[in-house]
Design a protein around this motif. Sequence first.
Motif, short mmCIF file in Angstrom:
data_model
loop_
_atom_site.label_atom_id
_atom_site.label_comp_id
_atom_site.label_asym_id
_atom_site.label_seq_id
_atom_site.Cartn_x
_atom_site.Cartn_y
_atom_site.Cartn_z
N SER A 449 -4.65 6.82 -6.23
CA SER A 449 -3.95 6.16 -5.12
C SER A 449 -4.39 6.74 -3.78
CB SER A 449 -2.44 6.30 -5.29
OG SER A 449 -2.01 7.64 -5.10
N GLN A 453 -6.83 4.96 -0.39
CA GLN A 453 -6.60 5.07 1.05
C GLN A 453 -7.86 5.52 1.78
OE1 GLN A 453 -3.42 4.23 2.50
NE2 GLN A 453 -3.43 3.39 0.41
N THR A 642 1.28 5.92 0.70
CA THR A 642 0.14 5.03 0.43
C THR A 642 0.52 3.56 0.55
OG1 THR A 642 0.53 4.96 -1.97
CG2 THR A 642 -0.83 6.76 -1.14
#
Length: 706
Positions: A449, A453, A642
Amino acid sequence: MDYRVIKENDLFLLTDPAGNINENHQYGLGLYMKDTRFLSKFRLKINDTDPVLLSSSAEENLLATILLTNPHMEKEGELVLWRESIEIERKRFIYGGVFYEKIKLKSYFPKKIAFTLSIQADVDFNDMFIVRGFQTGNVGKRTGEIKGESSLTYTYKGADDIKRATRILWDKEASYMDEQGEVTFSFELNHQEEEEITLMVQPQMGENINENILSADEALSLLTQSYKKWEKSSTKVTTDHPTMQRLITRGLNDLRVLLTDVGFGAFPVAGLPWFGVPFGRDSLIAALQMLAFNPEVAKGTLRTMAAYQGTANDPWRDEQPGKIMHEIRYGELANTNQIPFTPYYGTVDATPLFLILLTEYVKWTGDLEFVQEMHMTIDRALTWINDYGDRDGDLFLEYHQESSKGIANQGWKDSGDSVVHRTGEYAKTPIALVEVQGYVYQAKMGIASLYDQLNKTDEANNLRKEARQLRKKFNEAFWMDDVSFYAIALDEHKSQVGTITSNPGHALLAEIMDEEKLHKVSERLISDSMFSGYGIRTMAEGEAGYNPMSYHDGSIWPHDNSLIVLGLSKANKQTEANKVIKGLVDAAEHFEYDRLPELFCGYSSKLDKPVKYPVACSPQAWAAGTPLAFVQAMLRLFPDSTVGTIQINPVLIDDMNELSVENLVIGSGKLSLTVKKEESETIIYVKENTTKYELLSQCKVRNYVG
């Protein structure tokens, strides 16, 4: 506790309740720094006689206060000192690498009275492993004593060629000082008259010694200010539940005591008295528990662990490239390679826990720059998991002791009898622990995750693919249909170690379990065989290895429960989570200073009070962090930078009707709110939200009107 311990940074003092260090004591009393005992004797006497203990308190974390008086004294039929004539108050604290003791003497005798006060001191400069009886070895020798007008210095040359010294200073003229290190002071006091003397003890290592010691008043002022700064920088929590409130306050203060900085930022050491050093697993879990209260501690913890990340293949230290350490020691035996703790890497879970803490820290703070700073450490840790931790390529992380002076069982239950088959036979390595596979799954999904980004799409997708493969195989290999629970481990033959333990509870937080299995695990964890009424046992009652008095096979560990509680909360099993929380809160009322210990025995709450484990460490970092994790679990608070959201669906325990948090650091802002039970519903009153994240809740959310 039948000892007293105070600490600041890497210096701690362990004494009996009267404040004395007695030689050859079973607890290894002393003043310690860098795993070396710099005082092995420190006894106070009045007229060459032991005083009488009146009270002894270490309730204030930054200092300890001990109250003593004199016994009745006669000589050849003549009165020397009437009983309870002199009040002796000992106040001690540590700051700037110096142990300070202020001794205040007050006379309650109706006439002027004369007496002496003496301090008997000695040093042995023993390595902590020698003090605790774990090790013998080649060591250095004492090189002499240096006497000054108001000081006494003991010197030592170690086998590691490091010079060590203990410097003792005092601020009143001594009437006598003998060759054995006894310093005597004479006093004359009128009725209600007081006099104070200050002692200072400075451990010294190496050549560059700071001889300029702060005054006791200045040092105490700076120490007090540092505690106020800590309190101000941490999330403030208030509740209408007195025991929970005391637990939270105590936990936060204990974690402040345990903070240490070895050059990479403040982090919590494992616990006192014997584990006041960087510990991979313990420090990482304690920092994880603290995220809602002080996320900066996670940053210091991660930087410290990254600094010692493994670089070589070294069986003596159970080290491989990319591995996060287990424990580091700084004493003479470690420095001369007589023990492998320089650092020692015999832990299978610290590496995935490092990645989990990093992920959760970023989810709370949005600090993607820190991910960039840690990118090489992350890559090396993931490589270790896949290439070294998975010894046979079956996707599971296993451990096996290589070091001749290492640890055999390398999960959090690291005693030799902790992984046992239902037949009573101990499992043999390589061993794959159930919770560790959950950690790996959570770590890979979390790092993926973060990579999303940072536009590292290929790496993210690959990690998710690996995690999903692990999840599928995990649910096939560890699940036991006959008992509807997960095995604690797979042994050397990949056979299930079928004993029912608390370990699978850690995997709840990872979200690795199939949903149907998750329900069954949650039910079993709070069943009568696992839940004592005061907490979840490490092993179920009735198992072949069960022993409520054992270290890992039936005892109750608060931190173990806290991770399970967070997992239950995340899995929408809040009724079960709150049952566990209430049990531990009830237990805490029976421990000194409302402090949850490292562990306690697994006997049923039908005994009306928890049974203490005889040598539990206190304070212990992940026990201190347990009530902080409870706050997050009751709030069901899971922020995620996120996606820019804050999940919050509070369910307070039965005896609590209100819970407020102020200055909760999330993202680049702060969140302050109050949760209240009102009739049949729970309402969230938001006082402040500058996080820029969306608040997602199934509860009613209203703006707070003061």
